[in-house]
Scaffold this motif. Structure first.
Motif, PDB file in Angstrom:
ATOM      1  N   TYR A   1       0.901  -1.069   0.099  1.00 15.82           N
ATOM      2  CA  TYR A   1       0.044  -0.124   0.053  1.00 15.82           C
ATOM      3  C   TYR A   1       1.220   1.382   0.097  1.00 15.82           C
ATOM      4  N   TYR A   2       1.788   1.071   0.811  1.00 18.03           N
ATOM      5  CA  TYR A   2       3.212   2.043   0.462  1.00 18.03           C
ATOM      6  C   TYR A   2       3.224   2.730  -1.123  1.00 18.03           C
ATOM      7  N   TYR A   3       3.540   1.648  -1.780  1.00 13.12           N
ATOM      8  CA  TYR A   3       4.327   1.646  -2.750  1.00 13.12           C
ATOM      9  C   TYR A   3       3.430   2.373  -3.584  1.00 13.12           C
ATOM     10  N   GLN A   4       1.711   1.767  -3.606  1.00 15.46           N
ATOM     11  CA  GLN A   4       0.624   1.970  -4.777  1.00 15.46           C
ATOM     12  C   GLN A   4       0.439   3.727  -4.462  1.00 15.46           C
ATOM     13  N   SER A   5       0.498   4.043  -2.599  1.00 18.21           N
ATOM     14  CA  SER A   5      -0.156   5.045  -2.494  1.00 18.21           C
ATOM     15  C   SER A   5       0.933   6.230  -2.692  1.00 18.21           C
ATOM     16  N   THR A   6       2.177   5.684  -2.780  1.00 19.55           N
ATOM     17  CA  THR A   6       3.246   7.126  -3.316  1.00 19.55           C
ATOM     18  C   THR A   6       2.889   6.625  -4.578  1.00 19.55           C
ATOM     19  N   ILE A   7       2.629   6.362  -5.739  1.00 21.12           N
ATOM     20  CA  ILE A   7       2.726   6.501  -7.076  1.00 21.12           C
ATOM     21  C   ILE A   7       2.538   8.196  -7.237  1.00 21.12           C
ATOM     22  N   PRO A   8       1.124   7.933  -7.429  1.00 18.88           N
ATOM     23  CA  PRO A   8       0.684  10.023  -7.766  1.00 18.88           C
ATOM     24  C   PRO A   8       2.186  10.933  -7.127  1.00 18.88           C
ATOM     25  N   LEU A   9       2.671  10.522  -6.097  1.00 23.07           N
ATOM     26  CA  LEU A   9       3.525  11.820  -5.652  1.00 23.07           C
ATOM     27  C   LEU A   9       3.958  11.582  -6.496  1.00 23.07           C
ATOM     28  N   LYS A  10       5.070  10.445  -6.703  1.00 23.20           N
ATOM     29  CA  LYS A  10       5.699  10.051  -8.199  1.00 23.20           C
ATOM     30  C   LYS A  10       5.797  11.301  -9.610  1.00 23.20           C
ATOM     31  N   ASP A  11       4.740  10.467  -9.750  1.00 18.89           N
ATOM     32  CA  ASP A  11       4.010  10.953 -11.035  1.00 18.89           C
ATOM     33  C   ASP A  11       4.120  12.278 -11.343  1.00 18.89           C
ATOM     34  N   ALA A  12       3.623  13.439 -10.125  1.00 21.87           N
ATOM     35  CA  ALA A  12       3.538  14.208  -9.876  1.00 21.87           C
ATOM     36  C   ALA A  12       4.900  15.321 -10.101  1.00 21.87           C
TER      37      ALA A  12
ATOM     38  N   VAL B   1      10.749   2.646  -1.332  1.00 22.93           N
ATOM     39  CA  VAL B   1       9.627   3.757  -2.508  1.00 22.93           C
ATOM     40  C   VAL B   1       9.961   5.154  -2.579  1.00 22.93           C
ATOM     41  N   GLU B   2      10.777   5.993  -1.040  1.00 14.43           N
ATOM     42  CA  GLU B   2      10.994   6.955  -0.921  1.00 14.43           C
ATOM     43  C   GLU B   2      12.545   7.072  -1.966  1.00 14.43           C
ATOM     44  N   ALA B   3      12.982   6.398  -1.737  1.00 17.93           N
ATOM     45  CA  ALA B   3      14.217   6.384  -3.548  1.00 17.93           C
ATOM     46  C   ALA B   3      13.022   6.640  -4.434  1.00 17.93           C
ATOM     47  N   TYR B   4      12.572   6.113  -4.506  1.00 15.10           N
ATOM     48  CA  TYR B   4      11.655   6.012  -6.095  1.00 15.10           C
ATOM     49  C   TYR B   4      11.672   7.241  -6.362  1.00 15.10           C
ATOM     50  N   VAL B   5      10.672   8.370  -5.003  1.00 14.41           N
ATOM     51  CA  VAL B   5      10.595   9.084  -5.448  1.00 14.41           C
ATOM     52  C   VAL B   5      11.681  10.236  -5.301  1.00 14.41           C
ATOM     53  N   HIS B   6      12.538  10.478  -5.228  1.00 15.47           N
ATOM     54  CA  HIS B   6      14.195  10.877  -4.901  1.00 15.47           C
ATOM     55  C   HIS B   6      14.470  10.639  -6.148  1.00 15.47           C
ATOM     56  N   PHE B   7      14.605   9.824  -7.234  1.00 16.00           N
ATOM     57  CA  PHE B   7      15.196   9.282  -8.481  1.00 16.00           C
ATOM     58  C   PHE B   7      14.588  10.280  -9.475  1.00 16.00           C
ATOM     59  N   CYS B   8      13.412  10.633  -9.296  1.00 24.26           N
ATOM     60  CA  CYS B   8      12.606  11.350 -10.213  1.00 24.26           C
ATOM     61  C   CYS B   8      12.981  12.566  -9.588  1.00 24.26           C
ATOM     62  N   ARG B   9      13.120  13.055  -8.518  1.00 28.86           N
ATOM     63  CA  ARG B   9      12.604  14.696  -8.657  1.00 28.86           C
ATOM     64  C   ARG B   9      15.114  14.634  -9.099  1.00 28.86           C
ATOM     65  N   ASP B  10      15.747  14.084  -8.737  1.00 31.53           N
ATOM     66  CA  ASP B  10      17.233  14.192  -9.152  1.00 31.53           C
ATOM     67  C   ASP B  10      17.581  13.983  -9.729  1.00 31.53           C
ATOM     68  N   ARG B  11      17.637  13.242 -10.667  1.00 35.48           N
ATOM     69  CA  ARG B  11      17.772  12.606 -11.796  1.00 35.48           C
ATOM     70  C   ARG B  11      17.336  13.217 -13.587  1.00 35.48           C
ATOM     71  N   THR B  12      17.857  12.731 -14.419  1.00 37.29           N
ATOM     72  CA  THR B  12      17.223  13.195 -15.839  1.00 37.29           C
ATOM     73  C   THR B  12      16.117  13.248 -15.767  1.00 37.29           C
ATOM     74  N   PRO B  13      15.111  13.893 -16.575  1.00 39.19           N
ATOM     75  CA  PRO B  13      13.360  14.057 -16.772  1.00 39.19           C
ATOM     76  C   PRO B  13      13.571  12.373 -17.298  1.00 39.19           C
ATOM     77  N   LEU B  14      14.968  12.336 -18.895  1.00 38.35           N
ATOM     78  CA  LEU B  14      14.492  10.965 -19.203  1.00 38.35           C
ATOM     79  C   LEU B  14      14.528   9.580 -18.765  1.00 38.35           C
ATOM     80  N   GLU B  15      15.537   9.771 -17.608  1.00 34.06           N
ATOM     81  CA  GLU B  15      16.041   8.469 -16.285  1.00 34.06           C
ATOM     82  C   GLU B  15      14.577   8.746 -15.659  1.00 34.06           C
TER      83      GLU B  15
END
Lengths: 251, 251
Positions: A58-69, A132-146
């Protein structure tokens, strides 16, 4: 391949070579191969262990919209944002229409977990939260392509979800089609999303170095998923539940 | 009030006292009061100066969905995200339906600017870019409460937009209702958004310190808007255009 990268010796001189490598990564590192999933889908877990899986996931699922934002914050191109926005809609739903998060709560509720406890995320394993938080941070810190490339595990999700739906319905008397609606819905959503992301990276990764970054982003993401199952296995199959985490009721 | 904060001597013991202070901030610091707007709405600018305003403001407009996606990354509460998501929809539009950004491009195109040049944002003033990026960073780095509070300038937007629509239509022969559609549309969108944000901060700022942070977030945002007009005034009214920035064609 190493734990973090495709390593040496793989040529990525074209989009097609990159796609071949991406599919090799999926075939060798996607969490469909994890021992915990073999137990889950083969009917080898008890109800408490299935609860632990659904609670943590559930924590993964509920974080996906934050990741996508977060992914959306990376794109000045309006049409990429418009395309990406529907992922948030799929998970968050709308006023009066359910999304993936609510469907996941149907699963946890159907498994006998208290929804407020699930939503509090207080009983999840620390390893789940970190991954899960590493996934959000990856999308914040890496290139848009990554950031986009890290979503490519969805290429491999439909097979896993089909196996899960049939396996869990067959083996567990506490599972019924209604509480599995999250997965049946994803069977149609994931291919569209994965198709867009694959086309995007094939079009926008224009050098071998960029193609390598795309492949390594997918490896990163397979690690995010794999780590969560390692932690579940250790805590709930081997029985080493860490302090404060969910403890299944004896049944 | 100081440049950055409400300063000493203002009591914020209730949501009502906070709202009074927020409205005082609007009445004294909202950019409706800026000299550049008096020139713009009073018909005192030439076409090149109006172009410079629309060109620079495009960067602000086109960044708002990124800012709002950033706000969404701050909220684990699904319903807050669902409410906030419609702001992105308002600005980005959808496949086949225009949003605020496209309406702004109607304005710049109607004013005779090349759309590709506008979208490149290459001709904007550095001060515009810094101010707008500061807004996105604020929403990333401050508390979620402050991120929402920084949107409260919308409380004061409808009056400004009405004044702008009537003033510009009256005074400029190169302006017509069609290219002003961005503003007419915002007359209905902004009050809904501002109403949600005001209710949110009144409900969630529970201590004097939190209410002060809300007020200071609004001051920050009025600065983001004010700075952009200072830069326009200096460059295009005083005539000190910085290197590389848009230079109006002699007309």
């Amino acid at each position: 391949m190493t734990a973090l990268s495709i390593g040496k010796g793989i040529t990525l001189d074209s989009a097609e070579e990159m796609e071949t490598t991406l599919r090799t990564i999926g075939a060798t590192r996607y969490h469909s191969l994890h021992p915990f999933h073999r137990l889950l889908h083969g009917g080898k877990l008890n109800k408490g262990q299935v609860q632990a899986w659904a609670l943590n996931r559930y924590y993964y699922q509920s974080t996906i919209p934050l990741k996508d934002a977060m992914v959306m914050t990376r794109f000045r191109d309006r049409m990429t944002r418009v395309e990406w926005r529907h992922r948030i809609e799929d998970h968050d739903g709308d006023l009066g229409s359910e999304g993936g998060i609510e469907r996941w709560l149907k699963l946890t509720e159907g498994l006998g977990l208290d929804t407020a406890y699930v939503e509090s995320t207080e009983g999840i394993l620390p390893a789940t939260r970190f991954a899960v938080e590493a996934y959000v941070h990856f999308c914040r810190d890496r290139t848009p392509l990554e950031a986009i490339a890290s979503s490519l595990t969805e290429l491999f999700a439909p097979n896993l979800h089909e196996e899960r739906i049939s396996g869990m319905l067959k083996h567990y008397d506490f599972v019924n089609p209604d509480i599995m609606s999250y997965f049946s819905r994803r069977l149609t959503q994931a291919p569209r999303d994965a198709g867009f992301a694959l086309d995007y990276v094939k079009q926008h990764a224009r050098t071998p170095a960029e193609r390598e970054a795309v492949c390594n982003a997918l490896i990163f993401k397979t690690n995010v998923l794999w780590v969560q199952l390692d932690a579940l296995y250790y805590a709930y199959v081997d029985g080493q539940i860490p302090p404060g985490a969910f403890v299944p009721k004896a049944s």
